[in-house]
Design a protein around this motif. Structure first.
Motif, short mmCIF file in Angstrom:
data_model
loop_
_atom_site.label_atom_id
_atom_site.label_comp_id
_atom_site.label_asym_id
_atom_site.label_seq_id
_atom_site.Cartn_x
_atom_site.Cartn_y
_atom_site.Cartn_z
N THR A 828 0.83 -1.21 0.00
CA THR A 828 0.00 0.00 0.00
C THR A 828 0.86 1.26 0.00
O THR A 828 0.41 2.33 -0.39
N ARG A 829 2.11 1.12 0.47
CA ARG A 829 2.95 2.30 0.55
C ARG A 829 4.41 1.88 0.40
O ARG A 829 4.82 0.83 0.89
N ALA A 830 5.20 2.68 -0.31
CA ALA A 830 6.64 2.40 -0.43
C ALA A 830 7.41 3.67 -0.11
O ALA A 830 7.12 4.73 -0.64
N ILE A 831 8.34 3.55 0.81
CA ILE A 831 9.22 4.68 1.11
C ILE A 831 10.61 4.29 0.64
O ILE A 831 11.14 3.24 1.03
N VAL A 832 11.20 5.10 -0.24
CA VAL A 832 12.49 4.75 -0.82
C VAL A 832 13.51 5.81 -0.48
O VAL A 832 13.28 7.01 -0.73
#
Ligand code: ANZ
Length: 843
Positions: A828-832
């Motif tokens: 649901t969410r990706a932090i890169v």
């Protein structure tokens, strides 16, 4: 002031180079491999402009590059110094064209020296010197001896303003290439070079240049030569003994010919009309006058309504004996093919327009809706599966659109059912068997008209005898020198001013000694530039135009650099003369320029710079205010070589600052020349070695602007290392500064020499061998990135330290371990945070 320093450095290094012969090409004993780098030589009209600034910058970058790469480089310069502008200026001022020409040459020469171009100044040539143009005369005699230079009377392009003839190539959209005046036709006896004998070779050899010349230029040459393949077909003419031959690219459509059209201004039309009734003759004469009053521009316009007159004469179609009415119409040109066409209105748009206008029959002989590709016809079916009959092609007479495409022959007897290609082969065979036709080719290319009725050019070395012979001046009497202009009226008047130079023009018949006259015309200056690249190889040689051994050593030219405005004329003529010289056994190659680089224009606000527009940026002003190096760097950085560059994007001040930064660094380096680079800061060394590794390819691809950008990056990296890193005494700083000097030499040679000196070396940096890149410094730095799912580390990835966010996220999503850990949960969410972390949340 900094400007004073810049100009002092320029003067110092220019004097040094000239004194030490730094850039002279090595002689026969030099064992290095050779490169011949040539920029198109300038015409000496006034001072140099920004186009020249670009041209000679680019050739200099290439020449300097190959020197660093260990080559013996020849990079010569000269002047294309015969021609009309000098003559026109002389007329205006009442002086000798020589004065204007040589004064301008002196000025341009000065500017080029101040620009720091690494020319071999020992080989300078001027085409208006008699020790150059005598070899034009020699060349003319060589061509004459082999029947390749000949005289004929024919309608020629005449510039009413310059009062001289023009080659076809010098007529652009019906106007004089030089002055813009509308060109008219005039019947004159003139000298021609038989370039059409070389049409096939000029065309076919373009293939070997593919990939080495800009594709656009190759295409322009192909179109100019314009080879058409087809057949010559002979038609009997009622009431005339001889047949009339037409050229057609579509002999397959012979059964569809419904009339014939001849060019109104051809001898044939006049003769056919002469044999008709008085009414027809008058109508024809009126029409002819109307046609003659038109300029070529008007005549060649395609969207014009068709005009013509019926000549009341008939041709017989050789395949079916049909009588074809003969018309005269101006859409048929007198000097193409045979000046006559078989008109097939169903399949040729011009013929169809004409047929509709004059209500002539239209007969379809090719079914263009039929498939030509194979045995299994593709049958379309409707929704119920019922086959749909292919729609018959629309009738051209109703639609007004000719059926130009391929298809199957119809209404053509034994040809019915054949495809176009097979039908052409069959028709040509049967015409040949019947003796009424044959396979033929036509070219758009015409022979090269080289006579000019002007003073400032090479005298044509021929003599007209009293009994009407035209004989060559014996080779040992060359050069035929131009007389002084003093006392001659140079004003254009339709005949050469040389004809009035009584003493000069009066000579003797070389065979009998009787009185005779010199040919008063001069040669097209494109003759001068057709072989100048060979004269540079044997400068000053008084015995031959060029020495075969020198040619073997240096020619052909490895890199030729110049403007795209020469895409046709000059390049075509130089290619032609090279092939002639090959046939004469004088050179062993057939193409003069192995690779060609075309530069874009320098414009201002999107418009061409010109004196008349008042938007000229002056070369000498820029040199004076910013210095040669800043101008060179700014131009090189402004964009890709082949693109037009807006002067607004050319930042000489930006370039000046960059050069000052680079120079300051050289002064700050505090380690000795013999430090071990390997002990230096690795990060900086990587930047240095990457430049060493990449620049050669970038230069060879003429991506000069990218090399400048990379140099700027390197200078920034050095600055950072000095100020906030390992410091000015780090060996990597010295190494990087030295490499900067060496690569900067391509663009800013004076600054590069200053740097080199400041770094403790002897000049010249221009001759320093390219340093090899250390492969171990080229491998990318790797880091470990972690991939988390809902806060738990699920995988680690080895990635480049320079990876960007989206690429890192893609790698993480594609990783098998990540996929397994995810199962059927959805991200649901990706932090890169590249290059270290990717963190996924799921539902
Ligand atoms: C019959 C025909 C039928 C043609 C057809 C074309 C299409 P390119 O390709 O430019 O060489 N032609 C020949 N001589 C001409 C002249 N002096 N002035 C104007 N047109 C001329 O064109 C060759 C074609 O141009 C020739 O083929 C001829 O028309 C016409 F369906 O012949 B054709």
């Amino acid at each position: 002031t900094p400007e004073n320093d810049v100009h002092a450095a320029e003067a110092k290094w220019q004097a040094y180079w000239s004194e030490h012969g730094t850039f002279l090409a090595g002689g026969a004993e030099d064992t290095r491999p050779r490169k011949y780098v040539l920029a198109m030589f300038p015409y000496p009209s006034g001072d140099l402009h920004m186009g020249h600034a670009e041209n000679y910058l680019y050739s200099d970058i290439v020449a300097r590059f190959w020197r660093h790469r260990g080559y013996n480089v020849l990079h010569p310069i000269g002047w294309d110094s015969f021609g009309l502008p000098a003559e026109n200026a002389a007329i205006q001022r009442g002086t000798d064209p020589r004065e204007w020409t040589y004064a301008n040459i002196a000025q341009q020469r000065e500017s080029l020296k101040r620009y720091g171009v690494s020319f071999d100044w020992s080989r300078v040539l001027h085409t208006s010197d008699d020790d150059y143009y005598r070899w034009n005369q020699w060349l003319f005699l060589q061509l004459h001896e082999r029947g390749l230079a000949y005289r004929k009377e024919s309608p020629v392009n005449w510039c009413p303003n310059d009062q001289t003839v023009l080659a076809n190539e010098q007529v652009v959209d019906g106007r004089c290439e030089r002055c813009g005046a509308v060109v008219v036709k005039k019947k004159l006896t003139q000298w021609y070079f038989r370039i059409t004998d070389y049409a096939d070779r000029l065309l076919d050899d373009l293939n070997q240049l593919e990939g080495f010349w800009p594709h656009k230029v190759l295409q322009m040459q192909r179109n100019w030569i314009g080879r058409s393949v087809g057949a010559d077909i002979d038609f009997e003419i009622e009431g005339r003994a001889e047949k009339v031959t037409v050229f057609s690219t579509r002999p397959d459509t012979l059964h569809g010919a419904t009339f014939m059209v001849v060019a109104p201004d051809s001898d044939l039309a006049a003769e056919l009309a002469a044999g008709a009734s008085p009414e027809v003759r008058t109508a024809f004469q009126d029409y002819l006058e109307q046609v003659r009053a038109q300029t070529d521009i008007e005549r060649q316009a395609t969207d014009r309504p068709k005009t013509g007159v019926f000549l009341d004469r008939f041709a017989i179609n050789p395949v079916n004996g049909e009588r074809l009415p003969i018309w005269a119409a101006d859409y048929v040109l007198a000097d193409y093919g045979h000046g006559a066409v078989m008109a097939v209105p169903a399949h040729d748009q011009r013929d169809l327009d004409f047929a509709i206008r004059f209500d002539l029959p239209v007969r379809v002989v090719v079914d263009t809706s039929a498939s030509v590709t194979g045995a299994i016809p593709v049958i379309d079916v409707d929704d119920d599966g019922v086959p749909i009959d292919p729609a018959p092609a629309d009738d051209p007479k109703t639609t007004g659109v000719a059926l130009a495409g391929d298809g199957r022959l119809v209404n053509s007897g034994a040809l019915d059912g054949l495809s176009k290609r097979h039908a052409i082969a069959r028709v040509v065979e049967s015409l040949e068997a019947a003796g009424s036709g044959r396979a033929a080719k036509q070219y758009r290319l015409r022979d090269w008209l080289i006579s000019r009725q002007r003073f400032w050019g090479t005298p044509i070395p021929m003599v007209h005898t009293e009994d009407g012979r035209v004989v060559p001046v014996p080779a040992e009497q060359l050069p035929v020198r131009l007389p002084a202009a003093e006392g001659l009226d140079l004003k254009p008047k339709g005949t050469s001013p040389l004809g009035a130079a009584t003493e000069w023009v009066t000579t003797t018949d070389p065979e009998t000694g009787a009185a005779a006259l010199r040919d008063p015309d001069t040669m097209d200056t494109f003759v001068d530039s057709s072989w100048y690249f060979l004269r540079f190889l044997s400068p000053g040689n008084a015995d031959v135009a060029f020495d075969g051994r020198d040619a073997d050593r240096w020619a052909p030219v490895d890199a030729y650099i110049g403007g795209v405005e020469h895409a046709i004329l000059h390049l075509l003529y130089a290619r032609f003369i090279t092939k002639v010289l090959f046939d004469l056994g004088k050179v062993d190659f057939t193409e003069p320029f192995s690779s060609l680089i075309n530069q874009g224009m320098v414009i201002l606000d999107g418009a061409k710079m010109s004196k008349s527009k008042g938007n000229l940026v002056l070369f000498s002003d820029e040199l004076a205010s910013h210095g040669a190096d800043a101008l060179r760097v700014a131009l090189a950085f402004a964009g890709p070589v082949e693109d037009d560059k807006d002067w607004k994007d050319v930042s000489t001040t930006g370039a000046q600052k960059f050069l000052a930064r680079a120079l300051r660094i050289a002064g700050e380096v505090s380690s000795p020349t013999d430090v071990l680079w390997a002990d230096g800061d690795v990060a900086l060394r990587r930047v240095t070695h990457r430049l060493l590794a990449d620049a050669p390819t970038l230069v060879e691809q003429t991506k000069f602007n990218v090399v400048v950008a990379r140099l700027m990056e390197l200078v920034n990296a050095i600055r950072k290392t000095i100020d906030t890193g390992a410091g000015a005494d780090d060996p990597a700083v010295r190494e990087a500064a030295e490499v900067t000097a060496m690569v900067l030499d391509l663009f800013a040679p004076h600054t590069a020499e200053e740097m080199w000196e400041a770094l403790g070396y002897q000049p010249s940096v221009g001759l320093v061998t390219w340093r090899a890149a250390d492969p171990t410094l080229l491998v990318e730095e790797k880091v470990t990135a972690v991939v988390q799912i809902d806060g738990k580390v699920r995988a680690t990835l080895e990635v480049s330290a320079k990876i960007d966010g989206p690429s890192l996220e893609r790698l993480a999503r594609d990783d098998e371990r990540v996929a397994r850990a995810l199962g059927d949960r959805e991200i649901t969410r990706a932090i890169v945070r590249a290059p270290k972390v990717v963190s996924f949340s799921t539902k």
